[in-house]
Design a protein around this motif. Structure first.
Motif, PDB file in Angstrom:
ATOM      1  N   ALA A 135       0.906  -1.126   0.034  1.00 38.23           N
ATOM      2  CA  ALA A 135      -0.008  -0.131  -0.035  1.00 38.23           C
ATOM      3  C   ALA A 135       0.894   1.370   0.141  1.00 38.23           C
ATOM      4  CB  ALA A 135      -0.886  -0.015   1.081  1.00 38.23           C
ATOM      5  N   ARG A 136       0.362   2.379  -0.540  1.00 36.82           N
ATOM      6  CA  ARG A 136       0.919   3.489  -0.826  1.00 36.82           C
ATOM      7  C   ARG A 136       0.124   4.875  -0.625  1.00 36.82           C
ATOM      8  NH1 ARG A 136       3.168   3.124  -5.451  1.00 36.82           N
ATOM      9  NH2 ARG A 136       1.396   3.934  -6.489  1.00 36.82           N
ATOM     10  N   ILE A 137       0.731   5.690   0.319  1.00 38.49           N
ATOM     11  CA  ILE A 137      -0.030   7.056   0.511  1.00 38.49           C
ATOM     12  C   ILE A 137       0.656   8.081   0.145  1.00 38.49           C
ATOM     13  CG2 ILE A 137       0.455   7.076   3.122  1.00 38.49           C
ATOM     14  CD1 ILE A 137      -2.428   7.906   3.470  1.00 38.49           C
ATOM     15  N   THR A 138       0.207   9.109  -0.479  1.00 42.69           N
ATOM     16  CA  THR A 138       0.847  10.586  -0.855  1.00 42.69           C
ATOM     17  C   THR A 138       0.770  11.251   0.165  1.00 42.69           C
ATOM     18  OG1 THR A 138      -1.211  11.217  -2.092  1.00 42.69           O
ATOM     19  CG2 THR A 138       0.161   9.938  -3.259  1.00 42.69           C
ATOM     20  N   SER A 139       1.430  12.466   0.135  1.00 46.43           N
ATOM     21  CA  SER A 139       1.338  13.359   1.023  1.00 46.43           C
ATOM     22  C   SER A 139       0.012  14.261   1.060  1.00 46.43           C
ATOM     23  CB  SER A 139       2.485  14.679   0.766  1.00 46.43           C
ATOM     24  OG  SER A 139       2.241  15.200  -0.796  1.00 46.43           O
ATOM     25  N   GLY A 140      -0.875  14.021  -0.121  1.00 42.51           N
ATOM     26  CA  GLY A 140      -2.190  14.716  -0.008  1.00 42.51           C
ATOM     27  C   GLY A 140      -3.068  13.753   0.333  1.00 42.51           C
ATOM     28  N   GLY A 141      -2.722  12.458   0.649  1.00 40.12           N
ATOM     29  CA  GLY A 141      -3.622  11.466   1.413  1.00 40.12           C
ATOM     30  C   GLY A 141      -4.302  10.385   0.278  1.00 40.12           C
ATOM     31  N   SER A 142      -3.806  10.466  -0.990  1.00 34.30           N
ATOM     32  CA  SER A 142      -4.520   9.605  -2.003  1.00 34.30           C
ATOM     33  C   SER A 142      -3.428   8.112  -1.460  1.00 34.30           C
ATOM     34  CB  SER A 142      -3.787   9.943  -3.387  1.00 34.30           C
ATOM     35  OG  SER A 142      -4.575  11.329  -3.756  1.00 34.30           O
ATOM     36  N   THR A 143      -4.375   7.187  -1.839  1.00 38.14           N
ATOM     37  CA  THR A 143      -4.006   5.833  -1.408  1.00 38.14           C
ATOM     38  C   THR A 143      -3.860   4.766  -2.667  1.00 38.14           C
ATOM     39  OG1 THR A 143      -6.200   5.383  -0.515  1.00 38.14           O
ATOM     40  CG2 THR A 143      -4.589   5.990   0.783  1.00 38.14           C
TER      41      THR A 143
ATOM     42  N   PHE B 290      -4.347  -7.850  -3.405  1.00 37.64           N
ATOM     43  CA  PHE B 290      -4.300  -8.848  -2.522  1.00 37.64           C
ATOM     44  C   PHE B 290      -4.472  -8.387  -1.401  1.00 37.64           C
ATOM     45  CE2 PHE B 290      -0.127  -7.769  -1.081  1.00 37.64           C
ATOM     46  CZ  PHE B 290       0.642  -7.656  -2.252  1.00 37.64           C
ATOM     47  N   VAL B 291      -4.681  -7.092  -1.094  1.00 34.49           N
ATOM     48  CA  VAL B 291      -5.000  -6.662   0.096  1.00 34.49           C
ATOM     49  C   VAL B 291      -6.160  -5.707   0.285  1.00 34.49           C
ATOM     50  CG1 VAL B 291      -2.418  -6.639   1.231  1.00 34.49           C
ATOM     51  CG2 VAL B 291      -3.406  -4.456   0.295  1.00 34.49           C
ATOM     52  N   LYS B 292      -6.746  -5.480  -0.960  1.00 36.44           N
ATOM     53  CA  LYS B 292      -7.781  -4.457  -1.090  1.00 36.44           C
ATOM     54  C   LYS B 292      -8.861  -5.052  -0.204  1.00 36.44           C
ATOM     55  CE  LYS B 292      -7.061  -2.248  -5.435  1.00 36.44           C
ATOM     56  NZ  LYS B 292      -7.511  -2.226  -7.089  1.00 36.44           N
ATOM     57  N   GLY B 293      -9.406  -4.039   0.612  1.00 37.62           N
ATOM     58  CA  GLY B 293     -10.743  -4.190   1.229  1.00 37.62           C
ATOM     59  C   GLY B 293     -10.469  -4.912   2.714  1.00 37.62           C
ATOM     60  N   ARG B 294      -9.036  -5.446   2.896  1.00 39.40           N
ATOM     61  CA  ARG B 294      -8.641  -5.918   4.189  1.00 39.40           C
ATOM     62  C   ARG B 294      -7.699  -4.815   4.911  1.00 39.40           C
ATOM     63  NH1 ARG B 294      -5.719 -10.350   4.144  1.00 39.40           N
ATOM     64  NH2 ARG B 294      -4.687  -9.958   2.123  1.00 39.40           N
ATOM     65  N   PHE B 295      -6.787  -4.145   4.115  1.00 40.34           N
ATOM     66  CA  PHE B 295      -5.775  -3.409   4.570  1.00 40.34           C
ATOM     67  C   PHE B 295      -6.078  -1.720   4.423  1.00 40.34           C
ATOM     68  CE2 PHE B 295      -1.885  -6.511   4.439  1.00 40.34           C
ATOM     69  CZ  PHE B 295      -2.584  -7.499   5.093  1.00 40.34           C
ATOM     70  N   THR B 296      -5.631  -0.999   5.358  1.00 40.67           N
ATOM     71  CA  THR B 296      -5.822   0.553   5.344  1.00 40.67           C
ATOM     72  C   THR B 296      -4.542   1.279   5.860  1.00 40.67           C
ATOM     73  OG1 THR B 296      -8.422   0.228   5.859  1.00 40.67           O
ATOM     74  CG2 THR B 296      -7.101   2.518   6.267  1.00 40.67           C
ATOM     75  N   ILE B 297      -3.993   1.862   4.825  1.00 39.30           N
ATOM     76  CA  ILE B 297      -2.773   2.595   5.300  1.00 39.30           C
ATOM     77  C   ILE B 297      -3.133   4.180   5.612  1.00 39.30           C
ATOM     78  CG2 ILE B 297      -2.613   3.519   2.694  1.00 39.30           C
ATOM     79  CD1 ILE B 297       0.756   3.198   3.087  1.00 39.30           C
ATOM     80  N   SER B 298      -2.493   4.770   6.574  1.00 42.50           N
ATOM     81  CA  SER B 298      -2.874   6.258   7.015  1.00 42.50           C
ATOM     82  C   SER B 298      -1.614   6.621   7.740  1.00 42.50           C
ATOM     83  CB  SER B 298      -3.888   6.010   8.034  1.00 42.50           C
ATOM     84  OG  SER B 298      -3.466   5.385   9.301  1.00 42.50           O
ATOM     85  N   ARG B 299      -1.796   8.142   7.672  1.00 43.37           N
ATOM     86  CA  ARG B 299      -0.514   8.532   8.001  1.00 43.37           C
ATOM     87  C   ARG B 299      -0.731   9.879   9.143  1.00 43.37           C
ATOM     88  NH1 ARG B 299       2.254  11.161   2.958  1.00 43.37           N
ATOM     89  NH2 ARG B 299       3.412  12.348   4.210  1.00 43.37           N
TER      90      ARG B 299
END
Length: 121
Positions: A49-57, A62-71
């Motif tokens: 998973a990846r998250i940009t400085s603007g919050g786009s993810t 294989f992890v969609k719907g199960r994992f969540t990235i945040s900052r």
């Protein structure tokens, strides 16, 4: 210097949850993209998973719907909430970030040492 350190790995049963944290420290001016990768034994390292400085993810299929990235920009931390874990999620998880070093204001790619996640069936 800048360091990334992961925490939160461990052993969990299938269907369980873990929350990984990655803390960035040092002479940081700003942090751009942040990401989690994983590498299972004998396999290549894959983007999770990846998250940009603007919050786009972005999430790997294989992890969609199960994992969540945040900052948390104020704390220079980012997280990976992992739910509905499967045995195939077993791997070493690495955090990485594109960090602008305050000393020269140039952007560098940093990696943490990794944290083990084991999911038992």
């Amino acid at each position: 210097q800048v360091q990334l350190v992961e925490s939160g790995g461990g052993l969990v049963q299938a269907g369980g949850s873990l929350r990984l944290s990655c803390a960035a420290s040092g002479s940081i001016r700003s942090i751009k993209n942040m990401a989690w990768y994983r590498q299972a034994s004998g396999k290549q390292r894959d983007l999770v998973a990846r998250i940009t400085s603007g919050g786009s993810t972005y999430y790997a299929d294989f992890v969609k719907g199960r994992f969540t990235i945040s900052r948390d920009n104020a704390e220079n931390r980012f997280y990976l909430q992992m739910n509905s874990l499967k045995p195939e999620d077993t791997a070493v998880y690495y955090c990485t970030a594109d960090i602008v070093w305050s000393e020269d204001r140039r952007e560098y790619d940093y990696w943490g040492p990794g944290t083990h996640v084991t999911v038992s069936s």
